[in-house]
Structure formats: structure tokens, C-alpha cells
Write a protein that holds these residues in place. Structure first.
Motif, PDB file in Angstrom:
ATOM      1  N   CYS A   1       0.881   3.118  -0.324  1.00 33.56           N
ATOM      2  CA  CYS A   1      -0.124   2.054  -0.393  1.00 33.56           C
ATOM      3  C   CYS A   1       0.544   0.751  -0.810  1.00 33.56           C
ATOM      4  N   ALA A   2       0.011  -0.345  -0.260  1.00 36.81           N
ATOM      5  CA  ALA A   2       0.522  -1.673  -0.590  1.00 36.81           C
ATOM      6  C   ALA A   2      -0.546  -2.449  -1.333  1.00 36.81           C
TER       7      ALA A   2
ATOM      8  N   ASP B   1      -3.143  -2.678  -7.723  1.00 36.25           N
ATOM      9  CA  ASP B   1      -3.207  -4.099  -8.057  1.00 36.25           C
ATOM     10  C   ASP B   1      -3.656  -4.350  -9.497  1.00 36.25           C
TER      11      ASP B   1
ATOM     12  N   SER C   1      -6.687   2.675  -2.821  1.00 37.29           N
ATOM     13  CA  SER C   1      -7.547   2.035  -1.833  1.00 37.29           C
ATOM     14  C   SER C   1      -7.166   2.509  -0.435  1.00 37.29           C
TER      15      SER C   1
ATOM     16  N   GLN D   1      -7.543   0.719   2.136  1.00 37.11           N
ATOM     17  CA  GLN D   1      -7.040  -0.439   2.872  1.00 37.11           C
ATOM     18  C   GLN D   1      -5.514  -0.471   2.775  1.00 37.11           C
ATOM     19  N   LYS D   2      -4.870  -0.647   3.893  1.00 31.64           N
ATOM     20  CA  LYS D   2      -3.410  -0.713   3.976  1.00 31.64           C
ATOM     21  C   LYS D   2      -2.742   0.552   3.454  1.00 31.64           C
ATOM     22  N   LEU D   3      -3.427   1.700   3.620  1.00 31.02           N
ATOM     23  CA  LEU D   3      -2.861   2.984   3.210  1.00 31.02           C
ATOM     24  C   LEU D   3      -2.157   3.628   4.406  1.00 31.02           C
ATOM     25  N   ILE D   4      -0.940   4.075   4.185  1.00 30.37           N
ATOM     26  CA  ILE D   4      -0.149   4.740   5.218  1.00 30.37           C
ATOM     27  C   ILE D   4       0.082   6.184   4.798  1.00 30.37           C
TER      28      ILE D   4
ATOM     29  N   CYS E   1      -3.404  -4.976  -1.913  1.00 25.76           N
ATOM     30  CA  CYS E   1      -4.419  -5.491  -0.974  1.00 25.76           C
ATOM     31  C   CYS E   1      -4.644  -6.969  -1.223  1.00 25.76           C
TER      32      CYS E   1
END
Length: 415
Positions: free
Chosen positions: A412-413, A326, A392, A394-397, A415
Motif C-alpha cells: 500500500c502507498a 498515513d 486502505s 485505494q492504491k493497494l497492490i 493516499c
């Protein structure tokens, strides 16, 4: 994102008991069972005799330690013999079955090795620490670094030894100071490894074992850099009361002690009447003990990971910055103590779009993954294909890579 190939998996060092050595003694007409190889387990500290040693002209006799010498001899009283079998009267020995004799021998070994352990703690605190504090006026911060929690450990084990010896005293045959058989021990073990004493043991061993390596390293640094320190250590080594126990040896013995209890308690349990209340209570005491060791192990692992994170932070170039997907900037200051914790770290291979492979260090923290590269023993944030070097959680695949074992995609996307 490009695939990462884990190079290795690091497992935090655990506390584990070293393999048992065995020795044995026969007394009177007692025969040893060759099938189960009944022998007495001899720990490292057992190799240091409690009997008075011969003193040659190079040994310094110091009257200052006469009182301590008497105290150590008092602690060892009734436990100078190799085993319970060798200590009680032969006629009294004949009144016991083989399994009962084995049980008493192991209980005797537990108490005898506890005597040795208390001796080690007293020598470390009342000789080594005392001499360094008196001769060098060493600051308390340095003393604590060399001897973490030693005073508390001495209090804990002195209490345990008193309880064990009291149980021996209560078990003496009327009119005898030698003949005894301890029938109940589980309650003493349970009291020591649970409640307030158990909590103190966990806390103190957690800190002591966590600082084991640092204490030994600090000792070696002082020995190399300070002639005054060398002189004091030389004086201590010439004291007959110390014999072969230097500071590193004492630290090692103390670190190992807690791991040796399960072996002893298991052997006592094995030689206790099956289905008896005592056997059931011993099993619970053993479970409590193993739980304590697990907690100590956990504290050591946390301490080791914190130390490793401090090392990584210290080697990270001050001006190096990592970027997240981000656009946020991640700096070395973001790894300051208390901000995040280290969960795992390992070398991995980053495969670029071009197919080029790059060795990096993956640092898994409580909320992010850092991808670092090393040069001249310094770290910087890695840059490959303009991908973010800070990811991060968070929202990690995480996805496996087809046809490539031990490889993965990190997706990752924002956040």
C-alpha cells in the motif's frame, strides 16, 4: 508489506433445495415406469396430514379454533387424495397418456403442497402468534422478531393458492367435480413470480430467511427464561389443530418453501409437450423463479454480513485503535452501521520479518482491510513489525509470493 496466508474462504450460506424424497400411488390399471422411477416428491410439510387426527385425553379441544379448522378443511378440499391419479375417476384416467398423467400428478402436488404451506402460515399467525399476543401481551417488536413478515407471506401464498385452485375449477369437465386436466399453468406461475407479487415475494422471503436464525434463537431464549412463555407454548402444543407444528418447525418449513418450487416446475416442464407454447412459457416462468431465489439469496447474504460486522464491532475493545499508513487513527466507532459494509472475513497468518507467524482475522470492508487479533473472545487491532493494521483499498497492490502457494503481499502507498 509482510505476506498474508489465507487460512480459509467463507462462502455466504445460500438457499438451496433439499434432496427430493419420493412416494407413489397406483390407481386402476395405471402402470408406473420403472426406468424413470416416476414417484411423487414428498416435501417436509407433506408429512403432516390434513385429515382429522385422533384426539386423546391429553389434547385440549378449543372451540375458539373451530372456524379456523373449518377454513383449513375448506382449503384442503379436493386435495386429500395422494395424487391426481388417485383422485379422478379411473375411466377418466384411462383417457390420458402416461406423460399427461405425470404432468397432472405434478401439478396436483404443487397445489397440494401450497395448501400445506398456507396451513403452516395460518397456524403460525392465527394460533401461535395470537396466543402469545393475547396471553402475554407481547410487544409488537418481539412479535415481529418471532414472526417476521408472516402476515405478508400469508397474503402472498393465499393469493397464489386461489389462482391455482381457480385454474383447477376452470379445467373441470362439464358435469364433474372430480375430473379435470390443467392444460395451461405457465401464465399463473409467471404472474406469481414477476411484477408486484414477485417483488413482494422477494422482499418478504429476503427478510424472513435473514431472520430465521434470530427468530429461533429468540424463541429458545424466551422458552428458557420465562415460565409464562413456557405455559403458553404448552397450551398451544395441546391444541389438536396444531399437532406437531411448533414455532421452530413452522419457521423452518416457511424458510424452505421457496426453494422447492423449481423442482416442481422443472418436473411439470419435463412432462409438457416439447416445442409447445406452454413449454416455452414454463421455461420462462422457471427462469423468473430462479432469478427470484437468487435475489432472496443475495438479501440473506447481505443481512448475514451486516450481522457479522455488528458482532465484530461489538467484540472490538473500545479503547483499541488501528493506524493507517498515513497516520490516521481508526476506532471502533468507524465501524458504526451505515459507515461501511462487510464484504468478507477470514482467518489468515501474518508472517513477521523475523519469520514468526501470527494468526489474525482479516476483515475486508467496502473501503479498508482490518487486521485484528483475538484474545479472550475480544478483538484488538493487530501490531506486527509496526506495520499498519488498517489498510486502505485505494492504491493497494496485491502480489503473489514466489514458491509459496496461497500467500500474498499487500503493498500500500500513501493516499
Amino acid at each position: 508489506m509482510a505476506p498474508l496466508r489465507p487460512g480459509m474462504t467463507l462462502t455466504p450460506r445460500g438457499l438451496s433445495a433439499p434432496p427430493a424424497d419420493h412416494a407413489h400411488c397406483t390407481s386402476g390399471s395405471l402402470e408406473m415406469d420403472e426406468v424413470d422411477g416416476f414417484r411423487f416428491k414428498r416435501f417436509l410439510e407433506d408429512s403432516i396430514s390434513l385429515a382429522p387426527s385422533s384426539v386423546d385425553s391429553t389434547i385440549v379441544e378449543d372451540d375458539e379454533y373451530a372456524a379456523l379448522r373449518g377454513e383449513l378443511e375448506s382449503d384442503a378440499q379436493d386435495f386429500e387424495a395422494e395424487s391426481w391419479s388417485c383422485n379422478v375417476d379411473p375411466q377418466y384416467l384411462k383417457t390420458h397418456q402416461k406423460e399427461a398423467i405425470k404432468r397432472q400428478d405434478v401439478i396436483y402436488e404443487l397445489i397440494q403442497t401450497e395448501v400445506h404451506h398456507v396451513r403452516t402460515l395460518k397456524l403460525l399467525l392465527q394460533v401461535h402468534a395470537r396466543e402469545l399476543r393475547t396471553a402475554l401481551q407481547m410487544e409488537e417488536e418481539k412479535m415481529e422478531r418471532l414472526f417476521p413478515q408472516v402476515e405478508n407471506l400469508l397474503e402472498i401464498h393465499s393469493h397464489f393458492l386461489r389462482c391455482l385452485k381457480q385454474r383447477r375449477h376452470e379445467s373441470l369437465q362439464p358435469g364433474s367435480q372430480r375430473n379435470y386436466a390443467i392444460q395451461r399453468l405457465a401464465d399463473v406461475l409467471t404472474a406469481q413470480f414477476s411484477g408486484e407479487w414477485g417483488d413482494r415475494m422477494t422482499e418478504c422471503y429476503g427478510e424472513f430467511c435473514s431472520h430465521h436464525s434470530d427468530a429461533v434463537s429468540f424463541y429458545k431464549e424466551q422458552l428458557q427464561s420465562s415460565k409464562r412463555f413456557q405455559s403458553v407454548i404448552r397450551k398451544i402444543s395441546n391444541l389438536s389443530i396444531v399437532r406437531r407444528l411448533g414455532i421452530p418447525e413452522c419457521i423452518l418449513l416457511i424458510t424452505q418453501r421457496i426453494t422447492k418450487y423449481p423442482v416442481l416446475v422443472e418436473r411439470i416442464l419435463h412432462n409438457t409437450e416439447a416445442g409447445s407454447v406452454e413449454q416455452q412459457e414454463l421455461a420462462r416462468a422457471l427462469a423468473l423463479l430462479k432469478e427470484r431465489i437468487g435475489r432472496v439469496d443475495g438479501l440473506v447474504s447481505v443481512s448475514e454480513r451486516a450481522a457479522r460486522l455488528r458482532d465484530i464491532t461489538g467484540r472490538l475493545e473500545p479503547k483499541s485503535q488501528g493506524r493507517m499508513k498515513d497516520g490516521r487513527v481508526f476506532r471502533r466507532e468507524d465501524l458504526a452501521p451505515g459507515r461501511r459494509s462487510l464484504l468478507h472475513h477470514a482467518p489468515v497468518t501474518w508472517k513477521a520479518t523475523s519469520g514468526r507467524l501470527k494468526d489474525i482475522l482479516a476483515v475486508l470492508c467496502s473501503d479498508v482491510i482490518l487486521l485484528l487479533q483475538e484474545k479472550d473472545q475480544k478483538y484488538t487491532f493487530s501490531t506486527v513489525d509496526s506495520k499498519p493494521s488498517v489498510i486502505s483499498l485505494q492504491k493497494l497492490i496485491v502480489r503473489e509470493v514466489a514458491l509459496e502457494e496461497k500467500a500474498m503481499f499487500l503493498i500500500c502507498a500513501l493516499c
